[in-house]
Motif scaffolding. Structure first.
Motif, short mmCIF file in Angstrom:
data_model
loop_
_atom_site.label_atom_id
_atom_site.label_comp_id
_atom_site.label_asym_id
_atom_site.label_seq_id
_atom_site.Cartn_x
_atom_site.Cartn_y
_atom_site.Cartn_z
N VAL A 70 32.55 48.17 37.79
CA VAL A 70 32.88 46.89 38.43
C VAL A 70 33.77 47.20 39.63
CG1 VAL A 70 34.01 44.65 38.17
CG2 VAL A 70 32.69 45.62 36.27
N THR A 71 33.35 46.76 40.80
CA THR A 71 34.10 47.05 42.02
C THR A 71 35.02 45.87 42.34
OG1 THR A 71 32.26 48.39 42.83
CG2 THR A 71 33.95 47.74 44.43
N THR A 72 36.28 46.01 42.00
CA THR A 72 37.27 44.97 42.27
C THR A 72 37.80 45.14 43.70
OG1 THR A 72 39.27 46.18 41.64
CG2 THR A 72 37.95 45.23 39.86
N PRO A 73 38.50 44.14 44.24
CA PRO A 73 39.11 44.31 45.56
C PRO A 73 40.10 45.46 45.63
CG PRO A 73 39.05 41.99 44.96
CD PRO A 73 38.65 42.76 43.73
N GLN A 74 40.66 45.84 44.47
CA GLN A 74 41.63 46.93 44.44
C GLN A 74 40.97 48.29 44.25
OE1 GLN A 74 41.95 44.10 42.40
NE2 GLN A 74 43.23 43.13 43.96
N GLY A 75 39.73 48.32 43.79
CA GLY A 75 39.05 49.59 43.57
C GLY A 75 38.12 49.51 42.37
N PRO A 76 37.39 50.60 42.07
CA PRO A 76 36.40 50.58 40.99
C PRO A 76 37.02 50.69 39.60
CG PRO A 76 36.49 52.75 41.99
CD PRO A 76 37.41 51.88 42.80
N LEU A 77 36.34 50.06 38.65
CA LEU A 77 36.69 50.16 37.23
C LEU A 77 35.45 50.57 36.44
CD1 LEU A 77 38.53 46.75 36.64
CD2 LEU A 77 39.63 48.99 36.78
N ALA A 78 35.64 51.45 35.49
CA ALA A 78 34.59 51.68 34.50
C ALA A 78 34.86 50.73 33.35
CB ALA A 78 34.61 53.13 34.02
#
Length: 349
Positions: free
Chosen positions: A221-229
């Motif tokens: 998931v690509t959040t405004p702060q950066g990617p998350l697995a």
């Protein structure tokens, strides 16, 4: 002159009862039993040994719960699932100690009280700090949900940017996909678990948790702060049976497989959302819990019990993280048509 403590013989030859002088109050005379014996103090220490023994047993279960064997019926895991509830023994034992008027029992009751507070006292305070970057939510919506429309409203009103759902039946997939589409433009469903997000979803892969069908996957998931697995998982259910005890073998195998997948995850910041059918205290979930941090334990208020929804007794729905994600708040949502309650957490990236 006739003394007050002597019998007085009346004219008819009868005898009046001996009149005893009024006893003056002295420290401790309020304690029942001192009326009949001047040596009441030693009795305080001689009574209540059974209560004291029960207090010691409770203390040992709290301290040595990890030593209770799982060899037969997974008794250790069963104890750890409901470990906080051992605290209810403290007021019961205290009442018995007072009833027995036993100083020995009273002192013994202090032991389980102190150990319980050391283990769980921190959960009684509000540890939320606020200021998170995004909110995540996980909910076992139940295949037999009695009010799916109410659940859709609950999810839409939650304020979460990332939502994981478990136990999705075929009708449920259609209901939630349609009902959440406006608020969550991105979603993916694998088997009976799904992920809805306000942020783009990519690189979805099924995670084999060794049960023969799909109940776990991972996505980026690509959040405004950066990617998350983001891992979404629904581990096999457990049952408590009189003939075989706590049947958790399949769940334990799945927990090991899920833990291995998370350990091999290349993305640094990882979230696990799902129904793990176990608590953070359960040693059998160690392949997962030993490498991840609980949002509720770090930033929650209270125990955060999520199941069963009518009278929650355990938190088996988990939001866990690793890789530097900081939980800033955690809470449990109101009951809906499911037999679980949804849990949510706020994170700082």
């Amino acid at each position: 002159m006739v003394r007050a403590d002597e019998a007085v013989a009346p004219a008819d030859g009868g005898a009046t009862p001996v009149r005893r002088p009024r006893r003056s109050w002295r420290p401790g005379s309020w304690w029942p039993g001192s009326r009949w014996s001047g040596s009441w103090r030693p009795g305080l220490w001689r009574r209540g040994w059974i209560v004291a023994g029960l207090a010691l047993l409770t203390t040992l279960l709290l301290v040595l719960h990890s030593s209770v064997p799982n060899g037969y019926g997974n008794l250790g895991s069963l104890l750890e699932t409901f470990l906080p509830w051992l605290g209810l023994a403290v007021p019961v034992l205290l009442a018995l100690a007072l009833l027995r008027r036993s100083a020995t029992a009273l002192l013994a009751v202090l032991l389980p009280a102190a150990v319980w507070l050391n283990l769980f006292g921190g959960l009684l305070t509000d540890k939320s700090t606020g200021g998170g970057d995004f909110t995540v939510l996980t909910h076992n919506v139940a295949a037999a949900n009695t009010d799916p429309a109410g659940t859709v409203k609950l999810l839409n009103d939650s304020g979460a940017q990332i939502v994981a759902l478990e136990e999705l039946a075929a009708d449920g997939v259609r209901t939630y996909s349609k009902g959440l589409a406006a608020a969550y433009p991105y979603h993916v469903v694998e088997g009976t678990v799904g992920l809805w997000s306000k942020y783009p979803i990519s690189d979805t892969r099924v995670v084999d948790i060794k049960i023969g069908w799909t109940r776990a996957f991972r996505s980026t998931v690509t959040t405004p702060q950066g990617p998350l697995a983001v891992y979404v998982a629904h581990l096999p259910s457990v049952r408590l049976k009189f003939d075989s005890g706590f049947t958790a073998g399949r769940r334990d195998v799945s927990a090991q497989a899920l833990g291995d997948a998370i350990e091999a995850e290349p993305v640094k910041k990882v979230l696990l959302l799902g129904d793990l059918n176990g608590t953070m205290n359960d040693r059998s979930l160690a392949p997962v819990t030993s490498q991840m941090r609980s949002a509720q334990g770090a930033a929650g208020d209270g125990f955060g019990f999520s199941w069963p929804s009518g009278f929650p007794m355990a938190r088996i729905d988990q939001i866990l993280s690793k890789g530097g994600l900081t939980p800033t708040n955690s809470w449990v949502l109101p009951a809906d048509g499911s037999d679980h309650r949804a849990v949510a957490a706020e994170y700082r990236y």
